[in-house]
Every structure is written in structure tokens, then in C-alpha cells.
Design a protein around this motif. Structure first.
Motif, short mmCIF file in Angstrom:
data_model
loop_
_atom_site.label_atom_id
_atom_site.label_comp_id
_atom_site.label_asym_id
_atom_site.label_seq_id
_atom_site.Cartn_x
_atom_site.Cartn_y
_atom_site.Cartn_z
N UNK A 115 0.68 -1.44 -0.15
CA UNK A 115 -0.17 -0.24 0.09
C UNK A 115 0.76 1.61 0.40
N UNK A 116 0.47 2.56 -0.77
CA UNK A 116 1.30 2.96 -1.23
C UNK A 116 0.46 4.54 -0.20
N UNK A 117 0.13 4.93 0.94
CA UNK A 117 -1.07 5.63 0.92
C UNK A 117 -0.19 7.18 0.47
N UNK A 118 -1.48 7.98 -0.16
CA UNK A 118 -0.49 9.45 -0.33
C UNK A 118 -0.89 10.74 0.97
N UNK A 119 0.12 11.27 0.36
CA UNK A 119 0.18 12.74 1.41
C UNK A 119 -1.06 12.80 2.18
N UNK A 120 -2.72 12.64 1.39
CA UNK A 120 -3.75 13.56 1.75
C UNK A 120 -4.46 12.73 2.54
N UNK A 121 -3.57 11.06 2.29
CA UNK A 121 -4.64 10.21 3.54
C UNK A 121 -5.02 9.10 2.75
N UNK A 122 -5.98 9.08 1.52
CA UNK A 122 -5.76 8.15 0.59
C UNK A 122 -6.52 8.29 -0.84
N UNK A 123 -6.87 7.71 -1.45
CA UNK A 123 -7.15 8.28 -3.02
C UNK A 123 -8.23 8.93 -3.30
N UNK A 124 -9.69 8.14 -2.21
CA UNK A 124 -10.61 8.63 -1.86
C UNK A 124 -10.76 10.35 -1.48
N UNK A 125 -9.56 10.17 -0.56
CA UNK A 125 -9.91 12.00 -0.73
C UNK A 125 -9.05 12.40 -0.84
N UNK A 126 -8.10 12.25 -2.05
CA UNK A 126 -7.50 13.47 -2.99
C UNK A 126 -9.00 13.83 -3.81
#
Ligand SMILES: NC(=O)c1ccc[n+]([C@@H]2O[C@H](COP(=O)([O-])OP(=O)(O)OC[C@H]3O[C@@H](n4cnc5c(N)ncnc54)[C@H](OP(=O)(O)O)[C@@H]3O)[C@@H](O)[C@H]2O)c1
Length: 222
Positions: A115-126
Motif C-alpha cells: 500500500x502506498x498511502x498518499x500524503x492526503x491520507x487516501x485516494x478517496x480523500x484526494x
């Protein structure tokens, strides 16, 4: 209801398009960055449905035009392009439209997928951060295997976890998902819970790769 599947030319988009067109009364449009590619794929999916005696035409359009005509817009595109894509179609969205994110950030090394969690927290959050006011984002379909969906001979008998901060938008997506035969949609809370769901996808791929007969596995909660 009109559903647009942006990136519907790809793997999970194909599976969702075929299942939604086969099992639900909704009108499905494939979106692509290239209108011609969308039209070609839509024709391919329609031929597949027709060969099974299903009278369900899938149409194709460039992403923005597909989004403009739809009430529910699925972002079936690589995770790293979700934010930009939402911004590029923002003007085509109407208040009350719902964006659906199935995307998961992953890295691969010699051991497997991680899993590569994006800085925003999740892709859903992006996606939620990029969405215009009045357009809600719901996460769903993260943990489904594209090939199993696209094989209309395969029974599903699996679950999808649905997250979102707006109850009405979440219900719309739960109903949409449950229209697919053999798919149960479970409410997993708000967008803040997206990382836990997105992180399941690399786990499932690793299990699928290490165990014979589990290539297109899914999750069923009991
Ligand atoms: N594959 C699975 O089993 C599966 C399961 C659950 C969730 N997901 C998630 O669903 C998403 C799509 O997965 P996939 O396997 O279907 O991916 P994919 O086949 O690699 O790509 C899907 C589509 O994305 C579009 N695309 C590619 N680069 C893009 C860019 N720079 N900007 C905008 N669109 C671009 C392409 O469509 P056009 O070139 O036609 O525009 C492509 O056909 C991913 O985020 C993944 O995490 C996949």
C-alpha cells in the motif's frame, strides 16, 4: 440513472461497465481521454453483451462529455491521476452528482504489492479535495478483481466496502453496487476510513499470487 465510467477503457472499468450494463437498468457511458478509444471499447462491450442476448448498449465519449451527461461518475483511472482528472472535469459536474473512487495507491517490489498511502491520507480523500462544491465523493469497488467482474460467467458472491461523508450519496452508490448480481455493498463509514479499505487491495493481490485457484479472489464478510 446515467453512469459515466472514466477510464472505462481499462481493466476495472470494463468489469464495472459490463456488470452494470448486464444487471442494472442504468445507462453506462465509457469515458476516455480519447473519444475514439471510448467509442471502440463501448462497441466491444456492447458486442459482448449482445452475444449473451442482453439488450444493453454501452456508449463511449471523451471523459468530460461522459461526466457532463452522468449523475454518477466512476473514476476508474490510475490513483496518481485522480486529482488532476477530477479538476479537468469539474466544470462538467452538476450539484448533486456523485463521484465514485475505486483507486488504491500501490508500490511493487520483489516481495509483492504494498500500500502506498498518499500524503492526503487516501485516494478517496484526494478525489474529495478536488471535487467542486456540491459534488460528493464516495469510495467503492476498491477490493474487486477486474477479471472476475469482466467474466460474466463468473458468480460473484462477494462484498464491496462503501465509504462517504454524505448519506444520500453513499446510499446512491450502495444501491448501484447492489444492482450487480452477487455483490453486497457494506457501509464502512466516512472518507476518513478510506485508507483501511484501499490498503486491502495489495493484500488481496499478494494472497491471489501466492495461492493456486485464488487468482480473482474477493472478500465476503460473515
Ligand atoms: N484492476 C483491478 O482489478 C482494480 C480493482 C479495484 C480497483 N482498481 C483501481 O481502479 C483504478 C483503475 O485500475 P485499472 O486496473 O483499470 O487501470 P488501467 O487499466 O491501468 O487504467 C484505466 C484507464 O485509466 C486511463 N488513464 C491512464 N493514464 C491516465 C492519466 N494519466 N490520466 C487519466 N486517465 C488515465 C486509461 O484510459 P484512457 O487512456 O482511455 O483515457 C486507462 O484505460 C486504479 O486506480 C486501481 O487502483 C483496479
Amino acid at each position: 440513472m446515467k453512469i459515466a465510467i472514466l477510464g472505462g477503457t481499462g481493466d476495472i472499468g470494463q468489469g464495472l461497465a459490463l456488470r452494470l450494463a448486464a444487471d442494472t437498468p442504468h445507462q453506462v457511458t465509457i469515458g476516455s481521454r480519447d473519444a475514439e478509444r471510448a467509442a471502440t471499447k463501448a462497441e466491444e462491450y456492447t458486442t459482448e453483451l449482445d452475444s449473451r442476448g442482453l439488450d444493453a448498449a454501452v456508449t463511449g465519449a471523451e471523459n468530460e462529455a461522459a461526466a457532463a451527461a452522468a449523475t454518477v461518475v466512476v473514476l476508474a483511472i490510475p490513483p496518481y491521476h485522480v486529482g488532476d482528472t477530477v479538476e479537468s472535469i469539474a466544470d462538467a459536474l452538476d450539484e448533486g452528482d456523485v463521484l465514485v473512487s475505486p483507486a488504491t495507491g500501490m508500490k511493487r517490489d520483489d516481495e509483492g504489492f504494498h500500500y502506498h498511502r498518499p500524503g492526503a491520507g487516501s485516494v478517496t480523500r484526494i478525489a474529495a479535495d478536488a471535487a467542486p462544491d456540491g459534488v460528493d465523493v464516495v469510495g467503492a469497488f476498491h477490493n474487486l478483481a477486474a477479471d472476475r467482474l469482466a467474466n460474466l460467467d463468473a458468480d460473484l458472491g462477494i462484498d464491496t466496502l462503501v465509504i462517504g461523508d454524505d448519506g444520500d450519496a453513499k446510499r446512491t452508490v450502495v444501491d448501484l453496487a447492489e444492482g450487480i448480481e452477487g455483490l453486497r455493498a457494506l457501509d464502512a463509514g466516512g472518507v476518513a476510513n478510506a485508507p483501511e479499505i484501499e490498503a486491502l487491495t495489495p493484500l488481496l493481490i499478494n494472497v491471489a499470487q501466492h495461492n493456486d485457484g485464488l487468482h480473482d479472489l474477493g472478500i465476503e464478510f460473515k
